[in-house]
Design a protein around this motif. Structure first.
Motif, PDB file in Angstrom:
ATOM      1  N   ASN A  82       0.815  -1.207   0.000  1.00  0.00           N
ATOM      2  CA  ASN A  82       0.000   0.000   0.000  1.00  0.00           C
ATOM      3  C   ASN A  82       0.861   1.276   0.000  1.00  0.00           C
ATOM      4  OD1 ASN A  82      -2.636   0.906  -0.253  1.00  0.00           O
ATOM      5  ND2 ASN A  82      -2.769   1.400   1.911  1.00  0.00           N
ATOM      6  N   TYR A  83       2.000   1.237  -0.683  1.00  0.00           N
ATOM      7  CA  TYR A  83       2.847   2.411  -0.812  1.00  0.00           C
ATOM      8  C   TYR A  83       2.281   3.309  -1.904  1.00  0.00           C
ATOM      9  CZ  TYR A  83       6.705   0.371   1.893  1.00  0.00           C
ATOM     10  OH  TYR A  83       7.494  -0.167   2.876  1.00  0.00           O
ATOM     11  N   LEU A  84       2.201   4.592  -1.623  1.00  0.00           N
ATOM     12  CA  LEU A  84       1.791   5.569  -2.624  1.00  0.00           C
ATOM     13  C   LEU A  84       2.983   5.858  -3.526  1.00  0.00           C
ATOM     14  CD1 LEU A  84      -0.107   7.648  -3.849  1.00  0.00           C
ATOM     15  CD2 LEU A  84       0.527   9.202  -1.994  1.00  0.00           C
ATOM     16  N   LEU A  85       2.815   5.621  -4.828  1.00  0.00           N
ATOM     17  CA  LEU A  85       3.910   5.798  -5.780  1.00  0.00           C
ATOM     18  C   LEU A  85       3.777   7.082  -6.588  1.00  0.00           C
ATOM     19  CD1 LEU A  85       4.086   2.157  -7.136  1.00  0.00           C
ATOM     20  CD2 LEU A  85       5.471   3.201  -5.329  1.00  0.00           C
ATOM     21  N   MET A  86       2.642   7.242  -7.235  1.00  0.00           N
ATOM     22  CA  MET A  86       2.398   8.402  -8.095  1.00  0.00           C
ATOM     23  C   MET A  86       1.083   9.047  -7.673  1.00  0.00           C
ATOM     24  SD  MET A  86       5.008   8.346 -10.147  1.00  0.00           S
ATOM     25  CE  MET A  86       4.618   9.487 -11.446  1.00  0.00           C
ATOM     26  N   SER A  87       1.048  10.376  -7.733  1.00  0.00           N
ATOM     27  CA  SER A  87      -0.140  11.106  -7.321  1.00  0.00           C
ATOM     28  C   SER A  87      -0.323  12.305  -8.232  1.00  0.00           C
ATOM     29  CB  SER A  87       0.013  11.553  -5.863  1.00  0.00           C
ATOM     30  OG  SER A  87      -1.129  12.262  -5.439  1.00  0.00           O
ATOM     31  N   ALA A  88      -1.467  12.368  -8.882  1.00  0.00           N
ATOM     32  CA  ALA A  88      -1.767  13.481  -9.777  1.00  0.00           C
ATOM     33  C   ALA A  88      -2.915  14.302  -9.206  1.00  0.00           C
ATOM     34  CB  ALA A  88      -2.146  12.964 -11.162  1.00  0.00           C
ATOM     35  N   ASP A  89      -2.715  15.597  -9.145  1.00  0.00           N
ATOM     36  CA  ASP A  89      -3.773  16.518  -8.748  1.00  0.00           C
ATOM     37  C   ASP A  89      -4.303  17.198 -10.000  1.00  0.00           C
ATOM     38  OD1 ASP A  89      -3.819  16.248  -5.886  1.00  0.00           O
ATOM     39  OD2 ASP A  89      -1.908  17.301  -5.832  1.00  0.00           O
ATOM     40  N   ILE A  90      -5.610  17.139 -10.154  1.00  0.00           N
ATOM     41  CA  ILE A  90      -6.279  17.783 -11.273  1.00  0.00           C
ATOM     42  C   ILE A  90      -7.220  18.813 -10.656  1.00  0.00           C
ATOM     43  CG2 ILE A  90      -7.724  17.476 -13.306  1.00  0.00           C
ATOM     44  CD1 ILE A  90      -6.086  14.437 -11.794  1.00  0.00           C
ATOM     45  N   PHE A  91      -6.870  20.074 -10.775  1.00  0.00           N
ATOM     46  CA  PHE A  91      -7.620  21.137 -10.115  1.00  0.00           C
ATOM     47  C   PHE A  91      -8.781  21.614 -10.979  1.00  0.00           C
ATOM     48  CE2 PHE A  91      -3.305  21.281  -8.394  1.00  0.00           C
ATOM     49  CZ  PHE A  91      -3.578  21.173  -7.036  1.00  0.00           C
ATOM     50  N   ASN A  92      -9.819  22.105 -10.319  1.00  0.00           N
ATOM     51  CA  ASN A  92     -11.003  22.584 -11.026  1.00  0.00           C
ATOM     52  C   ASN A  92     -10.705  23.722 -11.990  1.00  0.00           C
ATOM     53  OD1 ASN A  92     -12.711  20.738  -9.724  1.00  0.00           O
ATOM     54  ND2 ASN A  92     -13.021  22.114  -7.998  1.00  0.00           N
ATOM     55  N   ASP A  93      -9.610  24.449 -11.771  1.00  0.00           N
ATOM     56  CA  ASP A  93      -9.245  25.565 -12.652  1.00  0.00           C
ATOM     57  C   ASP A  93      -8.455  25.115 -13.880  1.00  0.00           C
ATOM     58  OD1 ASP A  93      -6.727  24.990 -11.628  1.00  0.00           O
ATOM     59  OD2 ASP A  93      -6.422  26.971 -10.735  1.00  0.00           O
ATOM     60  N   GLY A  94      -8.228  23.792 -14.005  1.00  0.00           N
ATOM     61  CA  GLY A  94      -7.530  23.253 -15.176  1.00  0.00           C
ATOM     62  C   GLY A  94      -6.056  22.979 -14.972  1.00  0.00           C
ATOM     63  N   ASN A  95      -5.491  23.407 -13.855  1.00  0.00           N
ATOM     64  CA  ASN A  95      -4.089  23.077 -13.570  1.00  0.00           C
ATOM     65  C   ASN A  95      -3.984  21.600 -13.218  1.00  0.00           C
ATOM     66  OD1 ASN A  95      -2.855  25.645 -13.892  1.00  0.00           O
ATOM     67  ND2 ASN A  95      -3.695  26.274 -11.921  1.00  0.00           N
ATOM     68  N   VAL A  96      -2.946  20.950 -13.729  1.00  0.00           N
ATOM     69  CA  VAL A  96      -2.710  19.531 -13.457  1.00  0.00           C
ATOM     70  C   VAL A  96      -1.248  19.338 -13.072  1.00  0.00           C
ATOM     71  CG1 VAL A  96      -4.579  18.708 -14.935  1.00  0.00           C
ATOM     72  CG2 VAL A  96      -2.327  19.038 -15.918  1.00  0.00           C
ATOM     73  N   VAL A  97      -1.021  18.495 -12.064  1.00  0.00           N
ATOM     74  CA  VAL A  97       0.337  18.283 -11.549  1.00  0.00           C
ATOM     75  C   VAL A  97       0.518  16.798 -11.252  1.00  0.00           C
ATOM     76  CG1 VAL A  97       1.988  18.871  -9.743  1.00  0.00           C
ATOM     77  CG2 VAL A  97       0.323  20.570 -10.476  1.00  0.00           C
ATOM     78  N   LEU A  98       1.619  16.228 -11.724  1.00  0.00           N
ATOM     79  CA  LEU A  98       1.964  14.838 -11.433  1.00  0.00           C
ATOM     80  C   LEU A  98       3.133  14.815 -10.457  1.00  0.00           C
ATOM     81  CD1 LEU A  98       1.568  11.797 -12.010  1.00  0.00           C
ATOM     82  CD2 LEU A  98       3.235  12.047 -13.860  1.00  0.00           C
ATOM     83  N   ASN A  99       2.945  14.128  -9.336  1.00  0.00           N
ATOM     84  CA  ASN A  99       3.974  14.001  -8.295  1.00  0.00           C
ATOM     85  C   ASN A  99       4.410  12.553  -8.165  1.00  0.00           C
ATOM     86  OD1 ASN A  99       3.846  16.763  -6.875  1.00  0.00           O
ATOM     87  ND2 ASN A  99       1.709  16.146  -7.035  1.00  0.00           N
ATOM     88  N   GLU A 100       5.695  12.360  -7.915  1.00  0.00           N
ATOM     89  CA  GLU A 100       6.228  11.019  -7.669  1.00  0.00           C
ATOM     90  C   GLU A 100       6.722  10.947  -6.231  1.00  0.00           C
ATOM     91  OE1 GLU A 100       9.004   7.674  -9.800  1.00  0.00           O
ATOM     92  OE2 GLU A 100       9.343   9.758 -10.324  1.00  0.00           O
ATOM     93  N   SER A 101       6.460   9.821  -5.600  1.00  0.00           N
ATOM     94  CA  SER A 101       6.857   9.595  -4.216  1.00  0.00           C
ATOM     95  C   SER A 101       8.279   9.063  -4.136  1.00  0.00           C
ATOM     96  CB  SER A 101       5.902   8.576  -3.583  1.00  0.00           C
ATOM     97  OG  SER A 101       6.409   8.082  -2.379  1.00  0.00           O
ATOM     98  N   SER A 102       8.940   9.360  -3.035  1.00  0.00           N
ATOM     99  CA  SER A 102      10.266   8.788  -2.803  1.00  0.00           C
ATOM    100  C   SER A 102      10.178   7.264  -2.692  1.00  0.00           C
ATOM    101  CB  SER A 102      10.869   9.374  -1.531  1.00  0.00           C
ATOM    102  OG  SER A 102      10.057   9.079  -0.409  1.00  0.00           O
ATOM    103  N   ALA A 103       9.008   6.741  -2.353  1.00  0.00           N
ATOM    104  CA  ALA A 103       8.812   5.290  -2.244  1.00  0.00           C
ATOM    105  C   ALA A 103       8.870   4.601  -3.603  1.00  0.00           C
ATOM    106  CB  ALA A 103       7.473   4.981  -1.560  1.00  0.00           C
ATOM    107  N   ALA A 104       8.810   5.368  -4.676  1.00  0.00           N
ATOM    108  CA  ALA A 104       8.826   4.798  -6.025  1.00  0.00           C
ATOM    109  C   ALA A 104      10.235   4.655  -6.582  1.00  0.00           C
ATOM    110  CB  ALA A 104       7.996   5.672  -6.962  1.00  0.00           C
ATOM    111  N   ALA A 105      11.239   4.854  -5.760  1.00  0.00           N
ATOM    112  CA  ALA A 105      12.621   4.878  -6.230  1.00  0.00           C
ATOM    113  C   ALA A 105      13.022   3.644  -7.036  1.00  0.00           C
ATOM    114  CB  ALA A 105      13.570   5.070  -5.054  1.00  0.00           C
ATOM    115  N   LEU A 106      12.584   2.481  -6.633  1.00  0.00           N
ATOM    116  CA  LEU A 106      12.992   1.242  -7.308  1.00  0.00           C
ATOM    117  C   LEU A 106      11.896   0.646  -8.186  1.00  0.00           C
ATOM    118  CD1 LEU A 106      14.902  -0.413  -4.330  1.00  0.00           C
ATOM    119  CD2 LEU A 106      15.856   0.891  -6.240  1.00  0.00           C
ATOM    120  N   ILE A 107      10.821   1.395  -8.410  1.00  0.00           N
ATOM    121  CA  ILE A 107       9.685   0.884  -9.174  1.00  0.00           C
ATOM    122  C   ILE A 107       9.550   1.683 -10.462  1.00  0.00           C
ATOM    123  CG2 ILE A 107       7.182   0.550  -9.151  1.00  0.00           C
ATOM    124  CD1 ILE A 107       7.432   0.123  -6.120  1.00  0.00           C
ATOM    125  N   ASN A 108       9.305   0.992 -11.548  1.00  0.00           N
ATOM    126  CA  ASN A 108       9.154   1.637 -12.847  1.00  0.00           C
ATOM    127  C   ASN A 108       7.815   2.378 -12.899  1.00  0.00           C
ATOM    128  OD1 ASN A 108       8.876   2.382 -15.503  1.00  0.00           O
ATOM    129  ND2 ASN A 108       9.375   0.369 -16.333  1.00  0.00           N
TER     130      ASN A 108
END
Length: 127
Positions: A82-108
């Motif tokens: 249950n490690y969070l790897l990738m997280s994308a925020d899609i805002f109501n104003d149209g801004n979109v941001v993709l974040n990567e977790s440090s826990a994803a270091a060894l995962i493609n």
């Protein structure tokens, strides 16, 4: 039997150490952009579908979509720990941001990154 118990306990404790989105220092921005406000729900669907295709059926990953006060969040978790790897925020104003977790270091996580870029190309704001 004692070794199995110690191993199981160690794995449970390690899972508790996984970062969450409140751990701001554990995430970094991979990509960002803007989509037309009227296309936000379509972008969310595109991203959710892309995240679901990002890993083969032989691996244990889970994609979660949540409605937030400011828009949506689409995330990929490892199913086992249950490690969070990738997280994308899609805002109501149209801004979109993709974040990567440090826990994803060894995962493609290229599948999620490709999905984000592909959805952004499909729905981006034309300037």
């Amino acid at each position: 039997m004692q070794n199995v118990f110690i191993l199981a306990l160690s794995l449970m404790l390690a899972a508790c150490a996984a970062p969450t989105r409140t751990d701001k220092d554990e995430f970094f921005v991979v990509s960002s952009g803007n989509v037309p406000i009227e296309k936000v729900p379509h972008f969310v669907d595109c991203l959710t579908d892309g995240f679901n295709r990002a890993h083969s059926g032989l691996t244990n990953f889970e994609v979660r979509q949540s409605l937030r006060a400011t828009g949506y969040r689409v995330e990929t978790y490892t199913g086992s720990f249950n490690y969070l790897l990738m997280s994308a925020d899609i805002f109501n104003d149209g801004n979109v941001v993709l974040n990567e977790s440090s826990a994803a270091a060894l995962i493609n996580t290229n599948g999620e990154k490709d999905a984000f870029v592909g959805c952004l190309a499909e729905f981006k704001v034309n300037v």
